[in-house]
Design a protein around this motif. Sequence first.
Motif, PDB file in Angstrom:
ATOM      1  N   PRO A 258     -13.605   1.819  13.853  1.00 33.92           N
ATOM      2  CA  PRO A 258     -12.780   0.715  14.345  1.00 33.92           C
ATOM      3  C   PRO A 258     -11.598   0.454  13.406  1.00 33.92           C
ATOM      4  CG  PRO A 258     -15.109   0.115  14.327  1.00 33.92           C
ATOM      5  CD  PRO A 258     -14.979   1.398  13.573  1.00 33.92           C
ATOM      6  N   VAL A 259     -10.599  -0.247  13.916  1.00 33.11           N
ATOM      7  CA  VAL A 259      -9.380  -0.529  13.151  1.00 33.11           C
ATOM      8  C   VAL A 259      -9.691  -1.252  11.846  1.00 33.11           C
ATOM      9  CG1 VAL A 259      -7.237  -1.874  13.142  1.00 33.11           C
ATOM     10  CG2 VAL A 259      -7.870  -0.550  15.167  1.00 33.11           C
ATOM     11  N   LYS A 260     -10.492  -2.307  11.905  1.00 35.29           N
ATOM     12  CA  LYS A 260     -10.775  -3.117  10.718  1.00 35.29           C
ATOM     13  C   LYS A 260     -11.459  -2.300   9.625  1.00 35.29           C
ATOM     14  CE  LYS A 260     -12.684  -7.607   9.388  1.00 35.29           C
ATOM     15  NZ  LYS A 260     -13.389  -8.830   9.880  1.00 35.29           N
ATOM     16  N   VAL A 261     -12.426  -1.483  10.031  1.00 39.99           N
ATOM     17  CA  VAL A 261     -13.150  -0.659   9.057  1.00 39.99           C
ATOM     18  C   VAL A 261     -12.231   0.420   8.491  1.00 39.99           C
ATOM     19  CG1 VAL A 261     -15.100   0.915   8.729  1.00 39.99           C
ATOM     20  CG2 VAL A 261     -15.348  -1.089  10.215  1.00 39.99           C
ATOM     21  N   SER A 262     -11.389   0.986   9.328  1.00 45.85           N
ATOM     22  CA  SER A 262     -10.444   2.016   8.867  1.00 45.85           C
ATOM     23  C   SER A 262      -9.486   1.446   7.831  1.00 45.85           C
ATOM     24  CB  SER A 262      -9.658   2.559  10.066  1.00 45.85           C
ATOM     25  OG  SER A 262     -10.511   3.207  10.985  1.00 45.85           O
ATOM     26  N   ALA A 263      -8.967   0.245   8.102  1.00 42.91           N
ATOM     27  CA  ALA A 263      -8.037  -0.387   7.164  1.00 42.91           C
ATOM     28  C   ALA A 263      -8.714  -0.673   5.838  1.00 42.91           C
ATOM     29  CB  ALA A 263      -7.492  -1.670   7.773  1.00 42.91           C
ATOM     30  N   LYS A 264      -9.966  -1.145   5.887  1.00 40.77           N
ATOM     31  CA  LYS A 264     -10.702  -1.462   4.664  1.00 40.77           C
ATOM     32  C   LYS A 264     -10.924  -0.203   3.831  1.00 40.77           C
ATOM     33  CE  LYS A 264     -15.036  -3.589   3.070  1.00 40.77           C
ATOM     34  NZ  LYS A 264     -15.542  -2.433   2.304  1.00 40.77           N
ATOM     35  N   MET A 265     -11.346   0.873   4.468  1.00 36.27           N
ATOM     36  CA  MET A 265     -11.612   2.107   3.731  1.00 36.27           C
ATOM     37  C   MET A 265     -10.322   2.709   3.178  1.00 36.27           C
ATOM     38  SD  MET A 265     -14.570   3.896   6.086  1.00 36.27           S
ATOM     39  CE  MET A 265     -14.777   5.247   4.907  1.00 36.27           C
ATOM     40  N   ALA A 266      -9.246   2.652   3.983  1.00 40.97           N
ATOM     41  CA  ALA A 266      -7.958   3.182   3.520  1.00 40.97           C
ATOM     42  C   ALA A 266      -7.442   2.384   2.328  1.00 40.97           C
ATOM     43  CB  ALA A 266      -6.949   3.144   4.658  1.00 40.97           C
ATOM     44  N   SER A 267      -7.672   1.084   2.327  1.00 42.47           N
ATOM     45  CA  SER A 267      -7.253   0.239   1.211  1.00 42.47           C
ATOM     46  C   SER A 267      -7.987   0.612  -0.066  1.00 42.47           C
ATOM     47  CB  SER A 267      -7.490  -1.234   1.556  1.00 42.47           C
ATOM     48  OG  SER A 267      -7.173  -2.065   0.462  1.00 42.47           O
ATOM     49  N   GLU A 268      -9.291   0.879   0.070  1.00 43.91           N
ATOM     50  CA  GLU A 268     -10.094   1.257  -1.097  1.00 43.91           C
ATOM     51  C   GLU A 268      -9.654   2.603  -1.679  1.00 43.91           C
ATOM     52  OE1 GLU A 268     -14.056   1.164   0.391  1.00 43.91           O
ATOM     53  OE2 GLU A 268     -14.205  -1.027   0.360  1.00 43.91           O
ATOM     54  N   VAL A 269      -9.207   3.484  -0.824  1.00 42.45           N
ATOM     55  CA  VAL A 269      -8.789   4.819  -1.273  1.00 42.45           C
ATOM     56  C   VAL A 269      -7.390   4.799  -1.881  1.00 42.45           C
ATOM     57  CG1 VAL A 269      -8.209   7.156  -0.502  1.00 42.45           C
ATOM     58  CG2 VAL A 269     -10.273   6.027   0.366  1.00 42.45           C
ATOM     59  N   THR A 270      -6.464   4.100  -1.198  1.00 42.19           N
ATOM     60  CA  THR A 270      -5.051   4.142  -1.621  1.00 42.19           C
ATOM     61  C   THR A 270      -4.645   3.031  -2.582  1.00 42.19           C
ATOM     62  OG1 THR A 270      -4.306   2.759   0.231  1.00 42.19           O
ATOM     63  CG2 THR A 270      -4.451   5.150   0.610  1.00 42.19           C
ATOM     64  N   GLY A 271      -5.397   1.921  -2.569  1.00 44.35           N
ATOM     65  CA  GLY A 271      -5.007   0.774  -3.386  1.00 44.35           C
ATOM     66  C   GLY A 271      -3.944  -0.085  -2.737  1.00 44.35           C
ATOM     67  N   LEU A 272      -3.530   0.284  -1.503  1.00 45.10           N
ATOM     68  CA  LEU A 272      -2.544  -0.523  -0.778  1.00 45.10           C
ATOM     69  C   LEU A 272      -3.202  -1.743  -0.165  1.00 45.10           C
ATOM     70  CD1 LEU A 272      -0.573   2.372   0.996  1.00 45.10           C
ATOM     71  CD2 LEU A 272       0.086   1.103  -1.065  1.00 45.10           C
ATOM     72  N   SER A 273      -2.380  -2.718   0.207  1.00 45.99           N
ATOM     73  CA  SER A 273      -2.881  -3.970   0.780  1.00 45.99           C
ATOM     74  C   SER A 273      -3.681  -3.719   2.049  1.00 45.99           C
ATOM     75  CB  SER A 273      -1.703  -4.892   1.079  1.00 45.99           C
ATOM     76  OG  SER A 273      -2.084  -5.938   1.952  1.00 45.99           O
ATOM     77  N   ARG A 274      -4.865  -4.343   2.122  1.00 50.75           N
ATOM     78  CA  ARG A 274      -5.698  -4.202   3.311  1.00 50.75           C
ATOM     79  C   ARG A 274      -4.996  -4.775   4.538  1.00 50.75           C
ATOM     80  NH1 ARG A 274     -11.740  -6.619   3.472  1.00 50.75           N
ATOM     81  NH2 ARG A 274     -11.786  -5.452   1.505  1.00 50.75           N
ATOM     82  N   ASN A 275      -4.338  -5.936   4.367  1.00 49.04           N
ATOM     83  CA  ASN A 275      -3.639  -6.549   5.498  1.00 49.04           C
ATOM     84  C   ASN A 275      -2.518  -5.648   6.005  1.00 49.04           C
ATOM     85  OD1 ASN A 275      -5.226  -8.832   5.453  1.00 49.04           O
ATOM     86  ND2 ASN A 275      -3.834  -9.976   4.111  1.00 49.04           N
ATOM     87  N   GLU A 276      -1.759  -5.057   5.071  1.00 50.04           N
ATOM     88  CA  GLU A 276      -0.671  -4.162   5.464  1.00 50.04           C
ATOM     89  C   GLU A 276      -1.221  -2.947   6.210  1.00 50.04           C
ATOM     90  OE1 GLU A 276       2.675  -1.232   3.374  1.00 50.04           O
ATOM     91  OE2 GLU A 276       1.728  -2.829   2.188  1.00 50.04           O
TER      92      GLU A 276
END
Length: 290
Positions: A258-276
Motif C-alpha cells: 500500500p501507499v502508506k507502507v511504501s512511503a514509510k519503507m522508502a523513508s527508512e531507506v533514503t532518509g527523505l521525509s516520509r510525508n514528502e
Amino acid sequence: MSLPGAATESGVLYIVATPIGNLGDISQRAADVLGGVDCIAAEDTRHSQRLLQALGIQKPLLALHEHNERERCGQVIDRLKSGESIALVSDAGTPLISDPGFVLVRAARAEGLRVTPVPGPSAIITALSAAGLPTHRFTFEGFLPTKRKARADALAALKKETRTLVFYEAPHRVRETMAEISAVMGGDREVVLARELTKTFETFYSGTASEVEVLLGTDDYAERGEYVVMVAGAQAETDEAAVVDADRLLEVLLAELPVKVSAKMASEVTGLSRNELYQRALALKSNSDR
C-alpha cells in the motif's frame, strides 16, 4: 502586595528582564524582585536609575558592563556568598542576550550559587512574533561584524542556512547591512526589519531584500532606533539523483505494498521525509492507474 514566589532570597543572583521600550511591559514579579534585592548590577546605572525611579524603587546600583565585568565579577560573587541577593539587569530586554552577564552567571554557577531567571521582554522574540517569517526554527547571530568584508564573509557563511536568521543591528549601519544582505544572499530573499519595538514609532519594514533596501533609503527616520533584522532561511537544496532513486524505489514497493507502507519503507531507506515520499507515492500510484 507581592505575587506568590516573588519574594527574594539571600545569596541568589536574579537575572531580570526589563522593558525594551514600553514601561508597561515590566512584570509584577520583576518589579517585586528589583524592590527586594540588596543590590542591582546594571549595564548602565544611569539608565537603570530612571527605570527604578519610574517604579518607585530605591536600591544601590553597581555598574557591570562589557568593559568591567571580569573585574567586578569576583566582588559580586563575594557579596552573593555573604548572603546578599543581587539582580542583574541590562539596558533593555533580557540580560546576556548580546549583553553583559555571561562571565558573572558562569562564575556564579561554578561556585554553586543559585541563579534564578525572571523572564520578560526580549527583542528577538518580540520581533519574530510579528514578522510573519517561519519561527519553528531560527538562529540568532547577534551583531554582524562592523567591517564590510567581515560582514560580507559572515553573511556568505550563512547563505545556505535554512533556518530564519536573526541579527541585531545599529541604526547607522542598517542601510549598509541591507545592501550586503541583498548582494550576498540575493535581492529576492525575504527580509523583515523591526525598529523601535514597543515604542511610539515602532516600525516594520518587510519585503524582498531589494525592496527593503529601497524602503530604508527613502525613510528619513531609518537611522533612528535599534534594529532586529530577520532574514528568511534559504530553500533546502534537493538532491535530484536521490529523488530519482526514491521514485524508482517507490515504484518497486508500490507494486506489492500500500501507499502508506511504501512511503514509510522508502523513508527508512533514503532518509527523505516520509510525508514528502507519501505525496510522491500518491502521484506515482495515480499515474500508474491511468
